[in-house]
Design an enzyme around this catalytic site. Sequence first.
Site, PDB file in Angstrom:
ATOM      1  N   GLY A  12       0.783  -1.242   0.000  1.00 52.05           N
ATOM      2  CA  GLY A  12       0.000   0.000   0.000  1.00 52.05           C
ATOM      3  C   GLY A  12       0.810   1.285   0.000  1.00 52.05           C
ATOM      4  O   GLY A  12       0.352   2.297   0.516  1.00 52.05           O
ATOM      5  N   LEU A  89      -4.786  -6.885  -6.907  1.00 53.51           N
ATOM      6  CA  LEU A  89      -4.401  -8.031  -7.732  1.00 53.51           C
ATOM      7  C   LEU A  89      -5.560  -8.785  -8.373  1.00 53.51           C
ATOM      8  O   LEU A  89      -5.350  -9.632  -9.230  1.00 53.51           O
ATOM      9  CB  LEU A  89      -3.530  -8.996  -6.904  1.00 53.51           C
ATOM     10  N   HIS A 108       0.226   1.197 -13.420  1.00 52.81           N
ATOM     11  CA  HIS A 108       1.001   0.028 -13.852  1.00 52.81           C
ATOM     12  C   HIS A 108       2.465   0.446 -13.969  1.00 52.81           C
ATOM     13  O   HIS A 108       2.764   1.498 -14.547  1.00 52.81           O
ATOM     14  CB  HIS A 108       0.460  -0.480 -15.193  1.00 52.81           C
ATOM     15  N   ASP A 149      -4.867  -3.892 -18.315  1.00 50.20           N
ATOM     16  CA  ASP A 149      -3.928  -2.818 -18.679  1.00 50.20           C
ATOM     17  C   ASP A 149      -4.216  -2.213 -20.049  1.00 50.20           C
ATOM     18  O   ASP A 149      -3.330  -1.603 -20.661  1.00 50.20           O
ATOM     19  CB  ASP A 149      -2.463  -3.309 -18.627  1.00 50.20           C
ATOM     20  N   GLU A 179       5.619   6.705  -9.582  1.00 53.71           N
ATOM     21  CA  GLU A 179       4.266   6.265  -9.173  1.00 53.71           C
ATOM     22  C   GLU A 179       3.644   7.145  -8.099  1.00 53.71           C
ATOM     23  O   GLU A 179       2.495   7.576  -8.226  1.00 53.71           O
ATOM     24  CB  GLU A 179       4.304   4.811  -8.674  1.00 53.71           C
TER      25      GLU A 179
HETATM   26  C1  GRF Z   1       3.010  -0.915  -7.701  1.00 51.58           C
HETATM   27  O1  GRF Z   1       4.228  -1.191  -8.313  1.00 51.58           O
HETATM   28  C2  GRF Z   1       1.978  -0.611  -8.755  1.00 51.58           C
HETATM   29  O2  GRF Z   1       2.504  -0.032  -9.886  1.00 51.58           O
HETATM   30  C3  GRF Z   1       1.433  -1.963  -9.084  1.00 51.58           C
HETATM   31  O3  GRF Z   1       1.458  -2.693  -7.869  1.00 51.58           O
HETATM   32  C4  GRF Z   1       2.445  -2.137  -6.993  1.00 51.58           C
HETATM   33  C5  GRF Z   1       1.739  -1.822  -5.700  1.00 51.58           C
HETATM   34  O4  GRF Z   1       2.585  -1.467  -4.657  1.00 51.58           O
HETATM   35  N1  GRF Z   1       0.130  -1.868  -9.698  1.00 51.58           N
HETATM   36  P1  GRF Z   1       1.988  -0.849  -3.330  1.00 51.58           P
HETATM   37  O5  GRF Z   1       1.058  -1.891  -2.714  1.00 51.58           O
HETATM   38  O6  GRF Z   1       1.265   0.407  -3.692  1.00 51.58           O
HETATM   39  O7  GRF Z   1       3.160  -0.598  -2.438  1.00 51.58           O
END
Ligand code: GRF
Length: 198
Positions: A12, A89, A108, A149, A179
């Site tokens: 998260g 997921l 992504h 995606d 991100e």
């Molecule tokens: C990130 O790398 C995001 O791009 C992908 O899943 C990962 C999630 O990481 N969709 P987090 O749970 O936000 O730390």
Amino acid sequence: MVNIAVLASGGGTNLQAIIDAQKNGIINYGEIKLIVCDRVCYSQERANIEGIPCILIERKKYKKETFEKKLLESLKEYDIELIVLAGFLTILTSNITSLYENRIMNIHPSLLPRFGGKGYYGIIVHEKVLEAKEKISGATVHFVNEIPDGGRIILQESLEVLETDTPETLQRRIMEQIEWKIFPKAIEMISREISSES
Ligand code: GRF
């Protein structure tokens, strides 16, 4: 104010970046009303610390159809207008995506359409990028439709892949440098758009 639900399955860190952006005024037009987890994970802990309602709907306990029905019930209960997938997921089917067209966003960790689609998640994405000897990689925020995606790209940013990179170092740099910044920014953009429509 747009009611946002964040769906998460893991550590998260993106969820935290979104929460922090809300606190810092980077996200103004939306508010996280609900966090949904599909498995026991640290994102639940983050929700508790922040005092945001968090619902656990365990994917392994239900058939996909039942899982999605429960998810929809929660989204309706909290009057959710924008769904944000932050490391979620479970792939959502058209039972949900068709009801929230251009209202579901995902991040992504690659420059889509490259290194995306079924099977490209987590560290695998970065392993494939390094195997292909790519010079640049990055992250993409996009809308979610029934194609994994495959929805319209909202924001994308790149960085250089270093000769010394391992999948782990590349993953970390993309999260920290891209991100955690572009996801809140994109959420604010879309929340603003939704606000202006209503
Ligand atoms: C990130 O790398 C995001 O791009 C992908 O899943 C990962 C999630 O990481 N969709 P987090 O749970 O936000 O730390």
